[in-house]
Design an enzyme around this catalytic site. Structure first.
Site, PDB file in Angstrom:
ATOM      1  N   CYS A 123       0.926  -1.127   0.006  1.00 37.28           N
ATOM      2  CA  CYS A 123      -0.008   0.228   0.086  1.00 37.28           C
ATOM      3  C   CYS A 123       0.883   1.300  -0.008  1.00 37.28           C
ATOM      4  O   CYS A 123       2.194   1.074   0.193  1.00 37.28           O
ATOM      5  CB  CYS A 123      -0.925   0.003   1.406  1.00 37.28           C
ATOM      6  SG  CYS A 123      -2.070  -1.477   1.301  1.00 37.28           S
ATOM      7  N   GLY A 177      -0.881   0.608  -4.779  1.00 35.30           N
ATOM      8  CA  GLY A 177      -2.158  -0.048  -4.508  1.00 35.30           C
ATOM      9  C   GLY A 177      -3.256   0.775  -5.456  1.00 35.30           C
ATOM     10  O   GLY A 177      -3.231   1.764  -5.130  1.00 35.30           O
ATOM     11  N   ASN A 219       0.637   0.175   5.929  1.00 33.21           N
ATOM     12  CA  ASN A 219       1.429  -0.458   4.748  1.00 33.21           C
ATOM     13  C   ASN A 219       1.999  -1.751   5.260  1.00 33.21           C
ATOM     14  O   ASN A 219       2.861  -1.591   5.883  1.00 33.21           O
ATOM     15  CB  ASN A 219       2.172   0.465   4.099  1.00 33.21           C
ATOM     16  CG  ASN A 219       3.008  -0.415   2.968  1.00 33.21           C
ATOM     17  OD1 ASN A 219       2.380  -1.439   2.307  1.00 33.21           O
ATOM     18  ND2 ASN A 219       4.369  -0.035   2.743  1.00 33.21           N
ATOM     19  N   GLY A 220       1.587  -2.819   5.029  1.00 28.03           N
ATOM     20  CA  GLY A 220       2.417  -4.173   5.283  1.00 28.03           C
ATOM     21  C   GLY A 220       1.397  -5.119   5.944  1.00 28.03           C
ATOM     22  O   GLY A 220       0.168  -5.247   5.500  1.00 28.03           O
ATOM     23  N   TYR A 245      10.496  -4.361  -7.988  1.00 24.97           N
ATOM     24  CA  TYR A 245       9.487  -4.249  -8.513  1.00 24.97           C
ATOM     25  C   TYR A 245       8.611  -2.899  -7.994  1.00 24.97           C
ATOM     26  O   TYR A 245       8.157  -2.199  -8.741  1.00 24.97           O
ATOM     27  CB  TYR A 245       8.707  -5.427  -8.658  1.00 24.97           C
ATOM     28  CG  TYR A 245       7.290  -5.230  -9.262  1.00 24.97           C
ATOM     29  CD1 TYR A 245       6.951  -4.942 -10.341  1.00 24.97           C
ATOM     30  CD2 TYR A 245       6.320  -5.374  -8.264  1.00 24.97           C
ATOM     31  CE1 TYR A 245       5.709  -4.838 -11.001  1.00 24.97           C
ATOM     32  CE2 TYR A 245       4.973  -5.220  -8.718  1.00 24.97           C
ATOM     33  CZ  TYR A 245       4.505  -5.040 -10.019  1.00 24.97           C
ATOM     34  OH  TYR A 245       3.366  -4.841 -10.265  1.00 24.97           O
ATOM     35  N   THR A 265       8.899  -1.806 -15.620  1.00 18.20           N
ATOM     36  CA  THR A 265       9.868  -1.788 -14.791  1.00 18.20           C
ATOM     37  C   THR A 265      11.201  -2.288 -15.142  1.00 18.20           C
ATOM     38  O   THR A 265      12.322  -1.688 -14.886  1.00 18.20           O
ATOM     39  CB  THR A 265       9.298  -2.745 -13.263  1.00 18.20           C
ATOM     40  OG1 THR A 265       7.791  -2.526 -13.342  1.00 18.20           O
ATOM     41  CG2 THR A 265      10.333  -2.572 -12.522  1.00 18.20           C
ATOM     42  N   ASP A 314      12.492  -9.355 -17.988  1.00 15.22           N
ATOM     43  CA  ASP A 314      11.400  -8.783 -16.866  1.00 15.22           C
ATOM     44  C   ASP A 314      12.188  -8.512 -15.540  1.00 15.22           C
ATOM     45  O   ASP A 314      12.991  -9.510 -15.225  1.00 15.22           O
ATOM     46  CB  ASP A 314      10.132 -10.156 -16.986  1.00 15.22           C
ATOM     47  CG  ASP A 314       8.910  -9.235 -16.576  1.00 15.22           C
ATOM     48  OD1 ASP A 314       8.925  -8.083 -16.192  1.00 15.22           O
ATOM     49  OD2 ASP A 314       7.779 -10.039 -16.839  1.00 15.22           O
ATOM     50  N   ASP A 315      11.312  -7.866 -14.589  1.00 11.95           N
ATOM     51  CA  ASP A 315      11.679  -7.832 -13.216  1.00 11.95           C
ATOM     52  C   ASP A 315      11.744  -8.845 -12.429  1.00 11.95           C
ATOM     53  O   ASP A 315      12.548  -9.214 -11.773  1.00 11.95           O
ATOM     54  CB  ASP A 315      11.369  -6.401 -12.878  1.00 11.95           C
ATOM     55  CG  ASP A 315       9.516  -6.610 -12.707  1.00 11.95           C
ATOM     56  OD1 ASP A 315       9.204  -7.170 -11.694  1.00 11.95           O
ATOM     57  OD2 ASP A 315       9.037  -6.361 -13.413  1.00 11.95           O
TER      58      ASP A 315
HETATM   59  P1  AMP Z   1       3.400 -13.410 -13.541  1.00 15.39           P
HETATM   60  O1  AMP Z   1       4.900 -13.971 -13.600  1.00 15.39           O
HETATM   61  O2  AMP Z   1       2.750 -13.476 -14.656  1.00 15.39           O
HETATM   62  O3  AMP Z   1       2.788 -13.457 -12.234  1.00 15.39           O
HETATM   63  O4  AMP Z   1       3.842 -11.781 -13.398  1.00 15.39           O
HETATM   64  C1  AMP Z   1       5.163 -11.366 -13.044  1.00 15.39           C
HETATM   65  C2  AMP Z   1       4.938  -9.714 -13.268  1.00 15.39           C
HETATM   66  O5  AMP Z   1       4.196  -9.138 -12.573  1.00 15.39           O
HETATM   67  C3  AMP Z   1       6.238  -9.176 -13.265  1.00 15.39           C
HETATM   68  O6  AMP Z   1       6.544  -8.590 -14.626  1.00 15.39           O
HETATM   69  C4  AMP Z   1       6.231  -8.113 -12.182  1.00 15.39           C
HETATM   70  O7  AMP Z   1       6.262  -6.808 -13.143  1.00 15.39           O
HETATM   71  C5  AMP Z   1       4.882  -8.124 -11.841  1.00 15.39           C
HETATM   72  N1  AMP Z   1       4.870  -8.379 -10.457  1.00 15.39           N
HETATM   73  C6  AMP Z   1       5.668  -9.036  -9.576  1.00 15.39           C
HETATM   74  N2  AMP Z   1       5.068  -8.853  -8.118  1.00 15.39           N
HETATM   75  C7  AMP Z   1       3.958  -8.509  -8.285  1.00 15.39           C
HETATM   76  C8  AMP Z   1       3.059  -8.089  -7.200  1.00 15.39           C
HETATM   77  N3  AMP Z   1       3.346  -8.645  -5.956  1.00 15.39           N
HETATM   78  N4  AMP Z   1       1.880  -7.497  -7.767  1.00 15.39           N
HETATM   79  C9  AMP Z   1       1.594  -7.197  -8.875  1.00 15.39           C
HETATM   80  N5  AMP Z   1       2.582  -7.208  -9.690  1.00 15.39           N
HETATM   81  C10 AMP Z   1       3.543  -7.805  -9.697  1.00 15.39           C
END
Ligand code: AMP
Length: 492
Positions: free
Chosen positions: A2, A28, A101-102, A257, A303, A365-366
């Site tokens: 959050c 959020g 937040n948490g 992220y 990201t 990807d991140d």
């Molecule tokens: P997925 O592997 O399809 O679940 O999605 C991974 C992607 O979601 C990554 O590219 C991140 O940018 C993003 N992501 C990672 N952790 C979260 C999170 N807790 N909430 C929302 N998006 C996330």
């Protein structure tokens, strides 16, 4: 996760709180709220949805006062929707509004304690309501006639002693000001800033420094783990270390992220940490694929864009924008069920065909959580004509649930849980999958501030800095599963 913000100002603060919430919106998007102090009245407006949808001119005008707090919510415990939008309010003692937040990991024990010993009723499933009532009780048992900063800090120490988990809190005490504090391990972030005005200093606390930047507050420092800061109505700042010393372990996923790249957390630039993640990942790829045939690096927006630059430079290939993101659609993670999630990846990202045709591409990807995004994207790259599709992740394999306030799926839904990298590679359909090593990720962040000895890396390592009961993890598995979420939705 959050976003939280609190300001003790010299003039009306509602629009500053609103602006701050809009730059914390990435933390959020489920609900938002603002509470202000208008003389001895507490003004509160909150609801489901994005900040821009929750507030209109009428609700903003009603939020009078020069002191206030705000929250934007991503549900991590309890149910989604407006019932648990924050700030939350209790009328005794004094009148307290609170935003959190948490996530607490001893909520159930506390809930019983709060009811049986403190005789307080908790009306929602929210751990934040439990925390608010613990704080209220701890304030209640101080000397009521003459509440001093000392009493307030003792109440925070009592709250620290009872609440286990990751939390950053901003609260508002009627007639007193804004009180903010962080969990003893400093897992969730919180920064403090100040601004000079013609009539004196104004103070603010926020989840991320970007909120201070846009309001013109100078970043003073992070609130220390276990520290409380009290910004009183007379414009003074009081601070105290309230919790017993504990291992400082900021959440490393903030850098991967969660946080905006333009934020500073624990004196580390999130942007520069991501550049270093790209560097380390590039070096690893070069070690594993010394004779690589990669034609270009394609970040999966947004990201990983920061990571892609240095990574590509090390590999000696260009960065290309292979996917265009529809910026008018929310984060795909937010979609409730798996089939919706799959569809929304397609709605959100569209390939630029010419960047894939007859090329070997390295997608970056991140992080890979469920693997839904990566699987779809790899398929899209192949359909667009890519010869080979490699995938790199700036974070190590996510194998364990997060219990400190990030909404991670249940273990069974984490694609890397119980699987080797090769197995995940096959599941996702990549020609090669390369993950960042945890040591390199830690290095990438710590290089910005050598004083940071430890981090919360639990979703990669399964090690929880607070310790955790196995029964808690088992209950969490049930509460977070897609099935449980849809049952809750049907129940209303
Ligand atoms: P997925 O592997 O399809 O679940 O999605 C991974 C992607 O979601 C990554 O590219 C991140 O940018 C993003 N992501 C990672 N952790 C979260 C999170 N807790 N909430 C929302 N998006 C996330």
């Amino acid at each position: 996760m959050c976003g939280i913000i609190g300001i003790v100002g010299k003039s009306e603060v509602a629009s500053a709180l609103y602006d701050a919430l809009t730059v914390l919106q990435h933390r959020g998007q489920d609900a938002a709220g603002i509470a202000t102090l208008d003389g001895n009245r507490l003004r509160l407006h909150k609801g489901s949805g994005l900040v821009r949808d929750v507030f209109d001119q009428t609700s903003m005008l009603a939020l009078r006062g020069s002191v206030g707090i705000g929250h934007c919510r991503y549900p991590t415990a309890g149910s989604e929707g407006s019932a648990e939008a924050q700030p939350l309010y209790v009328n005794s003692p004094y009148g307290i509004a609170l935003a959190h937040n948490g996530n607490l990991i001893n909520t159930e024990a506390l809930r019983r304690e709060v009811f049986e010993d403190d005789r307080r009723h908790i009306n929602t499933d929210s751990d934040s309501e439990v925390l608010l009532n613990v704080l209220a009780h701890e304030l209640q048992i101080q000397d009521r006639r003459q509440l001093t900063p000392d009493h307030i800090f003792k109440a925070v120490a009592g709250t620290h002693a009872r609440c286990v988990g990751g939390y950053a809190i901003v609260s508002m005490l009627l007639d007193y000001g804004v009180l903010a504090f962080r969990d003893p391990h400093g897992i969730r972030p919180l920064v403090l800033g100040e601004r000079d005005t013609a009539t004196g200093k104004e103070y603010a606390v926020a989840s991320e420094s970007v909120a201070l930047d846009i309001l013109g507050f100078r970043l003073l420092r992070d609130v220390a783990p276990g520290e409380a800061v009290l910004m009183t109505l007379d414009g003074r700042l009081h601070t105290r270390q309230c919790a017993e010393p504990a291992k400082h372990a900021p959440c490393i996923f903030e850098y991967v992220y969660l946080a905006r790249p333009d934020s500073m957390i624990e004196d580390v630039s999130v942007y520069k940490a991501r550049l270093r993640m790209g560097e380390k990942l590039g070096e690893k790829i070069l070690r594993e694929m010394p004779d690589h045939d990669i034609d270009s690096v394609i970040p999966i927006p947004d990201t990983s864009r920061t990571v892609a630059g240095p990574l590509a430079q090390i590999l000696g290939v260009p960065v290309r924008e292979g996917f265009v993101k529809n910026r008018y659609i929310g984060r795909t993670f937010i979609m409730p069920g798996q089939s919706e999630r799959v569809k929304s990846v397609r709605r959100k990202l569209n390939p630029v065909g010419l960047e894939f045709r007859n090329k070997n591409v390295l997608l970056v990807d991140d992080s890979i959580v469920r693997g839904t995004t990566s699987k779809q994207i790899i398929l899209m790259a192949r359909e667009a004509g890519a010869k080979k599709v490699y995938l790199a992740s700036a974070a190590p394999p996510v194998r364990y649930p997060n219990i400190y306030g990030i909404d991670m799926p249940v273990t069974a839904e984490l694609v890397a849980h119980g699987r080797t990298v090769e197995e995940v590679e096959r599941m996702l359909g990549a020609d090669r999958l390369i993950y960042q090593d945890l040591d390199d990720l830690v290095w990438a962040v710590r290089d910005g501030n050598e004083k940071l000895a430890d981090f919360d890396t639990s979703c990669f390592s399964g090690e929880y800095v607070t310790g955790v009961e196995p029964t808690y993890l088992a209950d969490l598995e049930f509460a977070r599963s897609d099935d449980a979420k849809s049952q809750r939705r049907q129940a209303g």
